[in-house]
Motif scaffolding. Structure first.
Motif, mmCIF file in Angstrom:
data_model
loop_
_atom_site.group_PDB
_atom_site.id
_atom_site.type_symbol
_atom_site.label_atom_id
_atom_site.label_comp_id
_atom_site.label_asym_id
_atom_site.label_seq_id
_atom_site.Cartn_x
_atom_site.Cartn_y
_atom_site.Cartn_z
ATOM 1 N N LYS A 266 -6.278 -3.733 -5.163
ATOM 2 C CA LYS A 266 -5.159 -2.577 -4.367
ATOM 3 C C LYS A 266 -3.802 -2.809 -5.228
ATOM 4 O O LYS A 266 -3.744 -3.528 -6.228
ATOM 5 C CB LYS A 266 -5.171 -2.999 -2.996
ATOM 6 N N SER B 196 1.196 2.559 -3.521
ATOM 7 C CA SER B 196 0.002 2.526 -4.290
ATOM 8 C C SER B 196 -0.022 3.749 -5.146
ATOM 9 O O SER B 196 -1.166 4.044 -5.906
ATOM 10 C CB SER B 196 -1.143 2.176 -3.368
ATOM 11 N N GLU C 234 0.812 -1.127 -0.118
ATOM 12 C CA GLU C 234 0.045 -0.150 -0.119
ATOM 13 C C GLU C 234 0.793 1.329 -0.011
ATOM 14 O O GLU C 234 0.489 2.147 -0.518
ATOM 15 C CB GLU C 234 -1.029 0.036 1.207
#
Length: 458
Positions: free
Chosen positions: A266, A237, A234
């Motif tokens: 994701k 991202s 993440e």
């Protein structure tokens, strides 16, 4: 002589000696040196005797005082000195840290006047506190909520002291900044052809957050590298431009890299530009995993191991909406990618430290010369360069794709309604003809909105 008789208690003198000595002196005969010299040396050089007062000697009818220096006279007092004449003061802190002391300036600013005099002025309290915190930046608990202007100065001060190059404390200090400021520390990172820096500073590179551009071209990372696994986290991202040219990737690496996007929605879901060229192990199967990147605007798969190129071009065009480009796109020009952010000098310091560590030694040079003398070849590991791979790519063909809507969005708004019929006619034209017209328009339509408003007034 009247009124000039020496005291009777003087050692070395007998009773009646003063008159006899005076008479001898008056007659001009020499004094008995052997007798009075012994007495004088005793009185002048003895440390255990008491003070006997002044001693007189008559010579040529005149009296002379012999022991005037031994009289009870108070010595002259010297001026009081707090320090010795050669005393000097050194203004420094943390004497145990020799390297920090060499790099840190004193707490005073010394300047010369026009007359040549040396003047000094104390530094501001902010500068002193900034220097102290930068010396101990690894002990900071958190910087969240701290003003960005002060944090940038603190980062620069710690960077000047090379605090982020230290193995353990540098990583801990860098993490405090990246947690609090994200893309301000680094928004774009170019590690093209710097696989040694990646190996030496992998944990530090993984600490960067909110990157928008990441260039890992020509690093030969492979499918199992830890950094490629970190791309799916993440923290990255936000990456919009990812360049993975010549990294020995295969279909398995693409499947692992696209798994969070395909399954959990994701990971690299915001990716706009992707370069996978010069990876010959990527086949038609691996291209299917790339179809999950719905936001892609530009894709480069030149130099891959595709078998049915026409089928791949058609699949990419129908499922993602990317059009095959006949000319090289500027989005894949690596000269546009560079490191930007507070940590720009930190990356250069890492690279300099790595290059100094791999400098060839003198014994290795002599060994290489000996091998050449005997006609043997010595295998030298050099930095991998992409020139040969780029030549193979140009020979095999260009497989770069772009989204046509992105190219047409630069046209002025007033021209869209008037040119709607022209766009409909363009759909009927062959794809190669449209590409030539698009490239020609792109060369001439480099005008701003104000320029178009001016042209519309005629």
């Amino acid at each position: 002589a009247p009124g000039a008789a020496p005291p009777a208690s003087a050692p070395g003198w007998e009773a009646g000696a003063p008159s006899r000595g005076a008479a001898d002196g008056a007659s001009g005969r020499p004094l008995p040196g052997q007798n009075w010299m012994k007495g004088m040396s005793y009185c002048l050089h003895s440390e255990s005797h008491l003070d006997t007062g002044p001693i007189y000697v008559r010579e040529n009818g005149k009296l002379h005082v012999v022991n005037q220096g031994i009289q009870n006279v108070t010595p002259k007092t010297r001026p009081f000195r707090l320090f010795s004449r050669g005393f000097s003061v050194e203004l420094c802190m943390n004497r145990e840290d020799n390297r920090a002391r060499r790099q840190r300036t004193d707490h005073f600013i010394f300047t010369y006047t026009k007359e040549g005099n040396l003047r000094y002025s104390a530094k501001s309290l902010f500068s002193l506190v900034l220097s102290y915190i930068s010396d101990n930046v690894d002990h900071i608990d958190s910087l969240i909520g701290f003003p960005e202007q002060i944090a940038e100065k603190l980062f620069s001060a710690a960077e000047a002291r090379q605090k982020f190059t230290e193995p353990v404390t540098g990583l801990r200090a860098l993490q405090k900044f990246t947690e609090a400021y994200g893309s301000l520390v680094l928004c774009s990172l170019c590690l093209r052809n710097r696989y040694l820096v990646i190996s030496a500073k992998l944990e530090e590179i993984k600490s960067f957050r909110e990157l928008t551009c990441l260039d890992l071209s020509c690093c030969k990372l492979g499918d199992e590298h830890e950094l490629l696994e970190h791309l799916t986290k993440e923290a990255l991202s936000s990456v919009k431009r990812l360049l993975l040219k010549d990294n020995s990737l295969s279909d398995a690496g693409l499947r692992r890299m696209t798994a969070p996007v395909r399954v959990l929605k994701k990971g690299l879901e915001n990716l706009l530009v992707l370069d996978l060229s010069c990876n010959p192990k990527i086949t038609d199967v691996g291209i299917r995993y790339l179809l999950s990147f719905k936001k892609l605007n530009c894709l480069d798969i030149s130099g891959t191991g595709l078998k049915d190129v026409n089928a791949v071009i058609k699949r990419i065009q129908t499922q993602i909406g990317l059009v095959h480009s006949k000319v090289p796109l500027k989005e894949f020009d690596h000269s546009n990618c560079k490191t930007e952010g507070w940590a720009e000098q930190t990356i250069l310091q890492w690279e300099q430290a790595v290059m100094e560590a791999i400098k060839p030694q003198d014994n290795l040079r002599s060994r290489t010369a000996a091998l050449h003398f005997y006609g043997k070849t010595h295998k030298i590991k050099e930095v991998v360069k992409c020139k040969l791979v780029e030549a193979e790519t140009n020979a095999s063909g260009n497989l770069q794709f772009y989204k046509e809507k992105v190219q047409n969005c630069h046209l002025p708004l007033k021209k869209e309604v008037a040119g709607s019929h022209e766009l409909k006619n363009n759909k009927k034209r062959p794809l190669a003809e449209q590409e030539r017209e698009r490239t020609s328009k792109q060369k001439h339509l480099c005008l701003t909105v104000e320029d178009w408003d001016l042209l519309n007034t005629y």
